[in-house]
Design an enzyme around this catalytic site. Sequence first.
Site, mmCIF file in Angstrom:
data_model
loop_
_atom_site.group_PDB
_atom_site.id
_atom_site.type_symbol
_atom_site.label_atom_id
_atom_site.label_comp_id
_atom_site.label_asym_id
_atom_site.label_seq_id
_atom_site.Cartn_x
_atom_site.Cartn_y
_atom_site.Cartn_z
ATOM 1 N N ARG A 94 61.403 -31.906 -14.929
ATOM 2 C CA ARG A 94 62.292 -32.878 -14.275
ATOM 3 C C ARG A 94 61.549 -34.185 -14.030
ATOM 4 O O ARG A 94 62.112 -35.269 -14.120
ATOM 5 C CB ARG A 94 62.836 -32.296 -12.948
ATOM 6 C CG ARG A 94 63.530 -33.328 -12.082
ATOM 7 C CD ARG A 94 64.467 -32.722 -11.038
ATOM 8 N NE ARG A 94 64.012 -31.510 -10.418
ATOM 9 C CZ ARG A 94 63.057 -31.422 -9.488
ATOM 10 N NH1 ARG A 94 62.441 -32.499 -9.050
ATOM 11 N NH2 ARG A 94 62.694 -30.249 -8.998
ATOM 12 N N TYR B 3 85.086 -49.988 -15.463
ATOM 13 C CA TYR B 3 85.463 -48.656 -15.943
ATOM 14 C C TYR B 3 86.045 -47.863 -14.763
ATOM 15 O O TYR B 3 85.525 -47.934 -13.640
ATOM 16 C CB TYR B 3 84.207 -47.968 -16.514
ATOM 17 C CG TYR B 3 84.376 -46.511 -16.787
ATOM 18 C CD1 TYR B 3 85.401 -46.058 -17.615
ATOM 19 C CD2 TYR B 3 83.527 -45.566 -16.223
ATOM 20 C CE1 TYR B 3 85.575 -44.703 -17.868
ATOM 21 C CE2 TYR B 3 83.683 -44.214 -16.467
ATOM 22 C CZ TYR B 3 84.709 -43.789 -17.289
ATOM 23 O OH TYR B 3 84.868 -42.450 -17.524
ATOM 24 N N ASP C 118 76.279 -53.806 -15.815
ATOM 25 C CA ASP C 118 76.591 -52.702 -16.723
ATOM 26 C C ASP C 118 76.813 -53.318 -18.099
ATOM 27 O O ASP C 118 77.825 -53.972 -18.348
ATOM 28 C CB ASP C 118 77.839 -51.952 -16.222
ATOM 29 C CG ASP C 118 78.172 -50.739 -17.087
ATOM 30 O OD1 ASP C 118 77.799 -50.742 -18.281
ATOM 31 O OD2 ASP C 118 78.814 -49.805 -16.579
ATOM 32 N N LYS D 217 77.475 -44.558 -25.431
ATOM 33 C CA LYS D 217 78.218 -45.529 -26.249
ATOM 34 C C LYS D 217 77.327 -46.116 -27.355
ATOM 35 O O LYS D 217 76.813 -45.390 -28.174
ATOM 36 C CB LYS D 217 78.812 -46.601 -25.348
ATOM 37 C CG LYS D 217 79.380 -46.079 -24.022
ATOM 38 C CD LYS D 217 80.425 -44.988 -24.190
ATOM 39 C CE LYS D 217 80.974 -44.576 -22.815
ATOM 40 N NZ LYS D 217 81.718 -43.327 -22.846
HETATM 41 O O1 P1T Z 1 80.709 -41.444 -19.523
HETATM 42 P P1 P1T Z 1 79.373 -41.877 -18.957
HETATM 43 O O2 P1T Z 1 78.252 -41.749 -19.908
HETATM 44 O O3 P1T Z 1 79.100 -41.250 -17.615
HETATM 45 O O4 P1T Z 1 79.480 -43.469 -18.718
HETATM 46 C C1 P1T Z 1 80.293 -44.038 -17.755
HETATM 47 C C2 P1T Z 1 80.586 -45.480 -18.084
HETATM 48 C C3 P1T Z 1 79.871 -46.482 -17.465
HETATM 49 N N1 P1T Z 1 80.097 -47.776 -17.715
HETATM 50 C C4 P1T Z 1 81.041 -48.155 -18.606
HETATM 51 C C5 P1T Z 1 81.274 -49.605 -18.863
HETATM 52 C C6 P1T Z 1 81.787 -47.201 -19.293
HETATM 53 O O5 P1T Z 1 82.709 -47.622 -20.172
HETATM 54 C C7 P1T Z 1 81.573 -45.814 -19.020
HETATM 55 C C8 P1T Z 1 82.337 -44.746 -19.701
HETATM 56 N N2 P1T Z 1 83.480 -45.184 -20.353
HETATM 57 C C9 P1T Z 1 84.345 -44.409 -21.075
HETATM 58 C C10 P1T Z 1 84.213 -43.091 -21.219
HETATM 59 C C11 P1T Z 1 85.473 -45.129 -21.696
HETATM 60 O O6 P1T Z 1 86.141 -44.583 -22.594
HETATM 61 O O7 P1T Z 1 85.707 -46.274 -21.284
#
Ligand code: P1T
Length: 392
Positions: A58, A110, A183, A208
């Site tokens: 961890r 988001y 972000d 992403k």
């Molecule tokens: O899904 P995760 O890896 O926990 O990420 C969250 C997140 C954070 N910031 C932004 C700008 C995001 O778009 C997302 C996740 N978004 C999607 C799953 C979506 O389809 O918009």
Amino acid sequence: MYRNLPMHLSQDARFGTLCIHAGQEPEPATGAIIPPIFQTSTYVQDALGRHKGFEYGRTQNPTRFALEANVAALEVGRAGFAFASGMAAIGAVASLLQAGDHTVVTDNTYGGTYRLFERVLRRYHLEFTYVDTSVPDEVEAAMRHPRTKLVFLETPTNPMMQVADIARIAEIAHAHGALLAVDNTFASPYVQQPIRLGADLVIHSTTKYLNGHSDGIGGVVVATGEKEIEWLRFVQNAAGAILGPFESWLVLRGTKTLALRMPQHNANGLTLAQFLASHRKVRKVFYPGLPDHPQHELARRQMRGFGGMLSVELGSLEAARAVLDHVRLMALAESLGGVETLICHPATMTHASVPDERKRRLGISDGLVRISVGVEDIEDLTADLEQALARV
Ligand code: P1T
């Protein structure tokens, strides 16, 4: 050994070179050119109090360290910390705050970010004010000196594609003694590097563009300040929401081609936006690369290309459903940033957790469709949308 250093390269190395090499040296035992997946929970120690700098999985993992150093270099930060998801990364940034602190947030984030702030963190007496961060004066007006400790930007926003002036908002945040976190998930560090513009912290859902292949969930925070770095290192271990070695390896594999993938996302995004803007079934296209986008000039200055994300207003749920039901090549799915094109309905999918009244105010209507434009041949993407729009 891989360490959490920004890079092992010349300071002059360019972005595409950093993508491939930053944070990655040949593995010392064998010379393996690719950082191995150190799939281990613990490390054998030589003697009591004597070890190789690795005690427990961890706390330390060489594959994760390689990824953290790689992304820190791409975002020109001093250190990176990888988490189990983008949301865990945002949670780690929020843990810099204490009860009573106030944060100014982009109103059109988001849906999961809004949900974390409103449904979880408010319970710990953290306060959030949501403003249209494409208008710097709104950010200034929302600052509550000295309680505002953080400004949290998403730019471009998900899914309305509004663009915030990162440099201007960094000035505002710093004038009030607050940190600026950005972000950068929608843009990727190829398109914009917020730290160069004054941000203190950069967040990615590595799920992403950084991973780029839709095969892993993850998140990362890149920091610049000593205090934030110390806290993030501590909290990553103390709270424990680390990214595992296999997921770290997948993202490292993805960042190697980031500088190749992003120009194609940019080009396809722009072409598809132009195609849709001139289509008679489409009411409006939200894409910063179009000249009628309200922050088009800012986007031209701040971004390298305009990214692969766009949204379109089709006027009604029926019209949106017709397109979503009839696309063949594009996949109806949440998420974004992969090589394949995804299409979704923000109001019921990615932003389902945003209250209806708020969705309406932000423009997340029943007729809004979001597209994560992949890197397929553009003619196939336009043809797919053409035949789907014919069903509207
Ligand atoms: O899904 P995760 O890896 O926990 O990420 C969250 C997140 C954070 N910031 C932004 C700008 C995001 O778009 C997302 C996740 N978004 C999607 C799953 C979506 O389809 O918009």
